[in-house]
Structures are given as C-alpha cells and as structure tokens.
Design a protein around this motif. Structure first.
Motif: not given
Length: 346
Positions: A208, A210-213, A252, A255
């Motif tokens: 998770e 490495d995700k933007d959100e 959201k 991250s």
C-alpha cells in the motif's frame, strides 16, 4: 551510438606514430644525411605526421561517425577519395607553404608540386590515415558496444533480482509468519497476536505505501499496529498517549503522511519519564483530518530539520492538496510539536 573517446588518446597514439615513423625512416631508408640536418628533418616529419593526424581526426569524427556508425559501408568507401583529397591539401599547406616560409625548402621539387601529380602521389601517402582512422573507430565502437552489452546484462540481472525479490520474498515472509502464528496460537496467545500484527504491518508496507492515496481506516490501523509493536519494544518504558477521535471508514488521504509524524516521535522522542509523556492525537471531522504530536527530546539534538523526509512530505502535500493544507512545527524548551490539517476525499 555516439562514441565518447577522450581526445588525449588520439594524441598519445600519434606521438607513438611519430617516433615509429622516425625510426622507420632512419632505419629503412637510410636517410642519414637528412637526419644530420636535424631542423629540416624535424619540419618534414612533423608536418607529414601532423597532416596525417588532421585527416585521421577529420575522418574519425565525420565520415566514420556518419557512415560506419550507421553501418553504411558503401557510403564510407565513397567518402575515401574526399579524405585523400583533403590530405593532399593539408599536406601541401603544411609542407609547401608553411614549412617553406620558415626553412626556404620545399619537400617536393617543382614538377612534383604540379596539382595532378601532387594529388595522385598523396593519395598513396594519405591512405594509411584513412585506413587507420577507420580501424581505430571500429575498435572503439566494438569496445563501447561490449561495455553497453555488459551494462545492459547487469541491469537485466538487477531487474530479474528485484522482480524475484518482489514476487517471492513477501510471499515467503508472510507464509513463514503465518506458520509461526499457527504454531504459537495454542501455546502463547500474546506472542501469536504480535506475529499477526507484524504480518499485517509488513503486508501494508509492501502493498500500500507505494500508492499516492490510502484509505484512512487502513492508514490508522497501520499506525495502531506500528505503535503496538513499539510498545513491545520499549516494554514498560514507553510513556505515551495515543488518541483517535471521530468517525471514519473509506475516506482517502495522502499515503504515508500520518506515519511520518508517528515515526519522528519514536525516532527522536523521550519515553522513559512519566512526567514527560509524548502525545499523538488524530482528530477526524466531516471534511478534514488533523494530526498533532508532542514530545520531549534529548538536549542538543537538532530536531527541527527533520531531514529529507520532511521536505519530501511538503512536496507531496503541495502536489496532492495544493494550498488546502496546514503544516506547522514548533521547537522550544526541548519539546517538539507538529500539526497537520488536510482535507478528506470521500
């Protein structure tokens, strides 16, 4: 493929050629009488080698680069007469004009200096410069290609290793942790629960972060797992209060934004004094989230910079929220406070 050959390689090469030619001219042709006239001999040999060098360099960086580099061999052969014509012109300039001005002597006698004879004769003398430059170019091209192939092979091996590590290692790790959990669940409930928390924490980091959100509920669960394991690490020497207030589910946020503040507290904070408790507080409202931290730190520690991670966080916040966030940090009396307010995405 543009060759990048240091120019001094060519110079060293032709210094060697100059010495070789001098020895050959003395030994093979027995030009002892010319050698005795040291100055004139130096002019003749040096101007000839210089003419060869000029055509060598010109051919190396133009015709070879244009045609041999692109595998257009027939075009390169068509360019050879132009290189030889240039050699005749350069040699004439060096020996029959410049050298004559300084020595009063021509290298060629009068009839031999006629254009047709001079060009024809120098087609023979200029050919080694053209051949030598082509061979030199092909040699460096092969060396450069070999180096590129080795670098590409190394990069492929690295990529294969990273892919293998990304695909195999997490599964191996999780399977091992699950095996430990199964073995301990009947013997030591607390230890089994800790292993389960660690497994969830590692899975979240790998899948998770490495995700933007990130989904807010998962992010807070991740922080709770992180603090749970830190408490195990510090045992009974961790004096800290952690609060989460408000309703949340699938909102959201950026991250790994919240964990940055939590990690800094554990990295720099003091926890062994009950009167100097650290505090981490998360408050969730309808449209925004606030996180604030407070902790004491060791005297003399340069806490306020917080390193590259803090600068990187600011850039990510600006990219995600533009000017719709508030970020503050305060350092005073050996205490450090941070505050972040960001909007929530539904």
């Amino acid at each position: 493929m543009k060759l990048k050959i240091p120019f001094y390689y060519h110079i060293i090469l032709f210094l060697g050629l100059f010495l070789t030619y001098c020895l050959w001219d003395y030994g093979i042709n027995n030009r002892i009488e010319m050698v005795q006239q040291t100055t004139l001999y130096f002019w003749i040999v040096s101007t000839f080698i210089l003419a060869v060098f000029v055509v060598y360099i010109l051919n190396f960086y133009t015709f070879c680069d244009w045609f041999l580099n692109k595998k257009k061999i027939h075009f390169y052969f068509l360019s050879i007469p132009f290189s030889l014509l240039i050699f005749a012109g350069v040699r004439y300039l060096f020996q029959e004009v410049i050298m004559f001005q300084f020595t009063g002597v021509h290298n060629y006698f009068d009839k031999a200096r006629e254009i047709s004879y001079y060009i024809k004769d120098n087609f023979f003398f200029g050919l080694p410069a053209v051949i030598f430059s082509a061979l030199s170019y092909l040699f460096w091209q092969s060396q450069y290609s070999q180096k590129q192939n080795q670098e590409l092979l190394l990069e492929n091996k690295k990529a294969e290793f990273q892919m293998l590590k990304a695909q195999v290692s997490p599964h191996f790790l999780f399977n091992t942790l699950n095996s430990f959990y199964s073995q301990l669940i009947l013997k030591d409930d607390k230890m089994a629960d800790d292993i389960l928390v660690l497994s969830d924490l590692l899975r979240y980091v790998i899948t998770e972060t490495d995700k933007d959100e990130a989904i807010l509920s998962k992010e807070i669960q991740f922080i709770q797992n992180y603090i749970h394991l830190q408490k195990k690490r510090f045992e009974d020497q961790l004096y800290m209060d952690f609060f989460v207030e408000g309703e949340y589910s699938n909102e959201k946020i950026l991250s790994s934004a919240l964990i940055h503040f939590v990690e800094n507290v554990f990295k720099h904070g003091k926890f062994n004094n009950e009167k100097e408790k650290a505090v981490i507080s998360i408050e969730i409202n309808t449209n925004f989230l606030q996180i604030s931290t407070f902790n004491y730190f060791i005297d003399g520690e340069n806490y306020s910079s917080t390193g590259i991670g803090f600068d990187n966080l600011i850039k990510r916040l600006k990219y995600m929220y533009e000017d719709k966030f508030i970020l503050e940090k305060t350092e005073e009396n050996n205490t450090f406070k941070t505050y972040l307010k960001i909007p929530l995405k539904k």
